[in-house]
Each structure stands twice: as structure tokens, then as C-alpha cells.
Design a protein around this motif. Structure first.
Motif, mmCIF file in Angstrom:
data_model
loop_
_atom_site.group_PDB
_atom_site.id
_atom_site.type_symbol
_atom_site.label_atom_id
_atom_site.label_comp_id
_atom_site.label_asym_id
_atom_site.label_seq_id
_atom_site.Cartn_x
_atom_site.Cartn_y
_atom_site.Cartn_z
ATOM 1 N N ASP A 199 0.833 -1.198 0.000
ATOM 2 C CA ASP A 199 0.000 0.000 0.000
ATOM 3 C C ASP A 199 0.870 1.250 0.000
ATOM 4 O O ASP A 199 1.763 1.392 0.820
ATOM 5 N N CYS B 8 -0.141 9.909 -1.016
ATOM 6 C CA CYS B 8 0.462 8.676 -1.500
ATOM 7 C C CYS B 8 1.954 8.865 -1.645
ATOM 8 O O CYS B 8 2.427 9.953 -2.019
ATOM 9 N N TRP C 241 -3.391 2.694 6.049
ATOM 10 C CA TRP C 241 -2.777 2.570 4.725
ATOM 11 C C TRP C 241 -3.784 1.937 3.777
ATOM 12 O O TRP C 241 -4.611 1.134 4.171
ATOM 13 N N GLY C 242 -3.669 2.285 2.501
ATOM 14 C CA GLY C 242 -4.544 1.703 1.500
ATOM 15 C C GLY C 242 -3.896 1.733 0.137
ATOM 16 O O GLY C 242 -2.957 2.488 -0.105
ATOM 17 N N SER C 243 -4.403 0.927 -0.774
ATOM 18 C CA SER C 243 -3.837 0.868 -2.125
ATOM 19 C C SER C 243 -4.201 2.117 -2.931
ATOM 20 O O SER C 243 -3.491 2.495 -3.857
#
Length: 99
Positions: free
Chosen positions: A44, A97, A61-63
């Protein structure tokens, strides 16, 4: 005679406990240290932080940026409720990001 035997047994018992604890400690010291959150952030690249007006917030957290925002908001609501804060005031204050 009984007092001398009791002292010998207690000293042997203490020495045995010390030897066992040292053995267990030595067995654990050879392990390499691992990062606590390494598994969650390997794939991620986006993260977000949400905070309530009172209580604890949440970092996630994330993609994608949207996924990270959603997770952090859910974490904020959960943690604010547990810490006596105000879950309904959670807002995402940071989201970006990595390259």
C-alpha cells in the motif's frame, strides 16, 4: 537439621529458576527484530490520518487514496469511541500517496 535442609532446597530452587529464566531469555535474544507495521505497508502506497475533536484518531494505509481515507475514518470512529471521545466529529486531516 530441618532449617539447614530447607535453606539448601530453597537456594537450589532459586538457582534452578534463575537458570531456566536465563535459558529462555537467551533463546529469544537470537531472533531478529521485525517492523510491526511492515506487512500492512508493503503493497500500500497511500495513507491517511483522521482525527476527532476529542479522543484518539486513526491512521491507515490503503492501495488508493480513497481506500486509505475510508479506513482511517473507520479507525478514528472506533478509537474515538473507545477513548471517550466524539466519534461523529472524525475528519480526515492528512491523506497522501508515496511515490
Amino acid at each position: 537439621m530441618t532449617g539447614t535442609t530447607a535453606r539448601r532446597c530453597s537456594s537450589w530452587g532459586l538457582l534452578s529458576l534463575l537458570a531456566i529464566s536465563l535459558t529462555l531469555t537467551a533463546g529469544c535474544s537470537g531472533k531478529t527484530a521485525t517492523t510491526r507495521y511492515a506487512a500492512s505497508s508493503l503493497g500500500d502506497s497511500c495513507y491517511a490520518k483522521a482525527l476527532p475533536t476529542v479522543g484518539e484518531g486513526g491512521l491507515a494505509w490503503g492501495s488508493t487514496l480513497n481506500m486509505a481515507r475510508k479506513k482511517s475514518l473507520n479507525n478514528c470512529i472506533r478509537y474515538a469511541g473507545r477513548s471517550g471521545g466524539t466519534p461523529d466529529t472524525c475528519k480526515v486531516v492528512l491523506a497522501e500517496c508515496k511515490n
